[in-house]
Design an enzyme around this catalytic site. Structure first.
Site, PDB file in Angstrom:
ATOM      1  N   CYS A 138       0.743  -1.255   0.137  1.00 54.06           N
ATOM      2  CA  CYS A 138       0.043  -0.161   0.060  1.00 54.06           C
ATOM      3  C   CYS A 138       0.939   1.308   0.098  1.00 54.06           C
ATOM      4  O   CYS A 138       0.309   2.390  -0.100  1.00 54.06           O
ATOM      5  CB  CYS A 138      -0.922   0.134   1.234  1.00 54.06           C
ATOM      6  SG  CYS A 138      -2.130  -1.276   1.367  1.00 54.06           S
ATOM      7  N   HIS A 266      -1.666   8.442   6.003  1.00 57.60           N
ATOM      8  CA  HIS A 266      -2.106   7.037   5.257  1.00 57.60           C
ATOM      9  C   HIS A 266      -3.454   6.842   5.651  1.00 57.60           C
ATOM     10  O   HIS A 266      -4.473   6.423   4.885  1.00 57.60           O
ATOM     11  CB  HIS A 266      -1.233   6.133   5.884  1.00 57.60           C
ATOM     12  CG  HIS A 266      -1.233   4.727   4.965  1.00 57.60           C
ATOM     13  ND1 HIS A 266      -1.167   4.724   3.636  1.00 57.60           N
ATOM     14  CD2 HIS A 266      -1.715   3.353   5.570  1.00 57.60           C
ATOM     15  CE1 HIS A 266      -1.448   3.432   2.920  1.00 57.60           C
ATOM     16  NE2 HIS A 266      -1.528   2.865   4.281  1.00 57.60           N
ATOM     17  N   GLU A 277      -0.238   5.723  13.646  1.00 51.89           N
ATOM     18  CA  GLU A 277       0.140   6.900  12.727  1.00 51.89           C
ATOM     19  C   GLU A 277      -0.295   8.214  13.552  1.00 51.89           C
ATOM     20  O   GLU A 277       0.740   9.249  13.407  1.00 51.89           O
ATOM     21  CB  GLU A 277      -0.434   6.927  11.400  1.00 51.89           C
ATOM     22  CG  GLU A 277      -0.408   7.694  10.552  1.00 51.89           C
ATOM     23  CD  GLU A 277      -0.982   7.837   9.064  1.00 51.89           C
ATOM     24  OE1 GLU A 277      -0.446   8.236   8.151  1.00 51.89           O
ATOM     25  OE2 GLU A 277      -2.051   7.102   9.047  1.00 51.89           O
ATOM     26  N   LYS A 294      -8.719   8.837   2.314  1.00 50.34           N
ATOM     27  CA  LYS A 294      -9.229   7.777   1.943  1.00 50.34           C
ATOM     28  C   LYS A 294     -10.797   7.628   2.544  1.00 50.34           C
ATOM     29  O   LYS A 294     -11.317   7.058   2.150  1.00 50.34           O
ATOM     30  CB  LYS A 294      -8.450   6.509   2.873  1.00 50.34           C
ATOM     31  CG  LYS A 294      -7.338   6.278   1.859  1.00 50.34           C
ATOM     32  CD  LYS A 294      -6.597   5.138   2.926  1.00 50.34           C
ATOM     33  CE  LYS A 294      -5.299   4.879   2.111  1.00 50.34           C
ATOM     34  NZ  LYS A 294      -4.334   5.986   2.268  1.00 50.34           N
ATOM     35  N   HIS A 299      -9.559   3.076   0.171  1.00 50.86           N
ATOM     36  CA  HIS A 299      -8.187   2.596   0.030  1.00 50.86           C
ATOM     37  C   HIS A 299      -7.833   2.040  -1.230  1.00 50.86           C
ATOM     38  O   HIS A 299      -8.208   0.893  -1.625  1.00 50.86           O
ATOM     39  CB  HIS A 299      -7.821   1.693   1.265  1.00 50.86           C
ATOM     40  CG  HIS A 299      -6.444   1.349   1.448  1.00 50.86           C
ATOM     41  ND1 HIS A 299      -5.496   1.534   0.692  1.00 50.86           N
ATOM     42  CD2 HIS A 299      -5.694   0.635   2.609  1.00 50.86           C
ATOM     43  CE1 HIS A 299      -4.247   1.349   1.234  1.00 50.86           C
ATOM     44  NE2 HIS A 299      -4.424   0.732   2.333  1.00 50.86           N
ATOM     45  N   PHE A 358       1.609  -3.187   4.444  1.00 58.25           N
ATOM     46  CA  PHE A 358       1.890  -4.515   5.053  1.00 58.25           C
ATOM     47  C   PHE A 358       3.558  -4.876   4.646  1.00 58.25           C
ATOM     48  O   PHE A 358       4.031  -4.245   3.695  1.00 58.25           O
ATOM     49  CB  PHE A 358       1.345  -5.785   4.168  1.00 58.25           C
ATOM     50  CG  PHE A 358      -0.554  -5.641   4.703  1.00 58.25           C
ATOM     51  CD1 PHE A 358      -0.698  -5.041   5.807  1.00 58.25           C
ATOM     52  CD2 PHE A 358      -1.184  -6.405   4.119  1.00 58.25           C
ATOM     53  CE1 PHE A 358      -2.281  -5.020   6.156  1.00 58.25           C
ATOM     54  CE2 PHE A 358      -2.627  -6.247   4.359  1.00 58.25           C
ATOM     55  CZ  PHE A 358      -3.037  -5.703   5.433  1.00 58.25           C
TER      56      PHE A 358
END
Length: 371
Positions: A138, A266, A277, A294, A299, A358
């Site tokens: 991502c 993010h 975050e 997002k 996403h 990830f």
């Protein structure tokens, strides 16, 4: 150091084709984004998806169609009526899942690997220069932009078409569903009631070149990429590092030129990721206005950081941070400055984009007004 500038933007999202369609949705976000429809390919599941309109395929796959459409828009905006018939133009394209192919029983996609996607896009555009595929999950779109800037500074390319693209994938949806990481309502990062993310589709593409090259051909720079940081915590296959040390490292490196006036986090809507975050951003760039993209487009995987870069450039050009999609209930553990009203960007301020993935990959980059 060679100044790297952005001269063109292109986007495809659930709101349609083009940066203008995305920006119109961004400016209207205060009215709340529409809820995503249920996933048409997994009856009975909790999965929903922010689907993008079907592209004109021109012999390419659906995801390559997204990327090609966004690249053509970006090239036209950059003033390239026709690409040079040499190897001066490179392509760096990031993706989580790569291309999708139609199933025999319907229109839903299935995953192939990401390796063939950049080649398909380069072929569709008629590129002769170097082609790179980035598969850092991502954060791939962010890695792609940082790599593109490095190619220009190293003299390996004069112009780089860079960004990310992702589309519907049963593998991605099934994986997130197995992890209980899909929100049954909508994508609502930093909301106290968030229950996961909602996958989206699309592509974000930017044209990068050296400031000297842009001046020589009479192009108008839209922004400059002035800072970047990459890191990997290698903590776990899917879970983020609890202390956020490597995420903070990437952010500190990216903001060495100075603190930003705005950050696009993010912000996936998953509980642990948003908390970590938020803590890291408060530690590194406390006080910056935040815009949660997002919440508006879902996403979009490897496209997410590149689409955030498109919005960041528009924020710099307009001088204002747009209104966020309203939260149902702010989470006190995520103390970001998410205003539901437009906020003026201080004169000379930069915009920071943060991405994580990830596998522990982190990418952060800083955009400012071009000199």
């Amino acid at each position: 150091m060679t100044e790297v500038v952005v001269t063109g933007l292109g986007a495809v999202t659930c709101h349609g084709f083009g940066v203008e369609a995305l920006w119109d949705a961004v400016r209207a976000a205060g009215a709340r984004s529409p809820e995503p429809p249920p996933d048409p390919c997994t009856p009975g599941s909790l999965g929903k998806i922010y689907r993008a309109p079907d592209p004109s395929l021109d012999g390419t796959g659906r995801v390559a169609g997204f990327a090609s459409a966004a690249a053509r828009e970006a090239l036209a905006a950059a003033g390239f009526g026709e690409l040079p018939a040499d190897r001066a133009v490179a392509l760096v394209l990031g993706s989580c899942m790569g291309e999708t192919v139609p199933q025999r029983w319907g229109e839903c996609g299935e995953t192939v690997n990401a390796a063939g996607l950049p080649a398909a896009v380069a072929d569709a555009l008629g590129l002769l220069g170097a082609v790179y595929g980035v598969a850092t999950a991502c954060a791939a779109g962010g890695y792609a932009l940082v790599l593109a800037a490095d190619l220009i500074r190293a003299g390996e390319a004069e112009v780089v078409i860079a960004g990310g693209a992702d589309g519907y994938s049963r593998a991605a949806l099934g994986s997130f569903n197995r992890m209980n990481a899909l929100d049954p309502l909508r994508c609502r990062p930093f909301d106290a009631r968030r229950a996961g993310t909602v996958l989206g589709e699309g592509a974000g593409i930017l044209v990068l070149e050296s400031a000297a090259h842009a001046r020589a051909r009479g192009a108008t720079p839209l922004a400059a990429l002035i800072g970047a940081g990459l890191s990997c915590d290698a903590h776990h296959v899917t879970s983020p590092e609890p202390g956020g040390e490597q995420q903070a490292r990437a952010l500190r490196t990216a903001t060495e030129p100075g603190p930003p006036g705005c950050v696009i986090p993010h912000g996936t809507g998953t509980r642990l990721n948003d908390e970590i975050e938020s803590a890291v951003l408060r530690e590194v760039v406390d006080g910056a206005a935040a815009y949660s993209l997002k919440a508006l487009i879902g996403h979009t995987g490897g496209a997410s950081a590149a689409l955030a870069a498109c919005v960041a450039v528009r924020i710099l050009r307009t001088g204002a941070v747009p209104p966020n999609v309203p939260l149902d209930e702010p989470d006190p553990r995520c103390p970001l400055a998410l205003s539901e009203r437009s906020v003026a960007l201080p004169d000379g301020a930069s915009v920071l984009v943060n991405a994580s993935a990830f596998g522990g990959g982190n990418a952060a980059f800083l955009l400012a007004a071009a000199r």
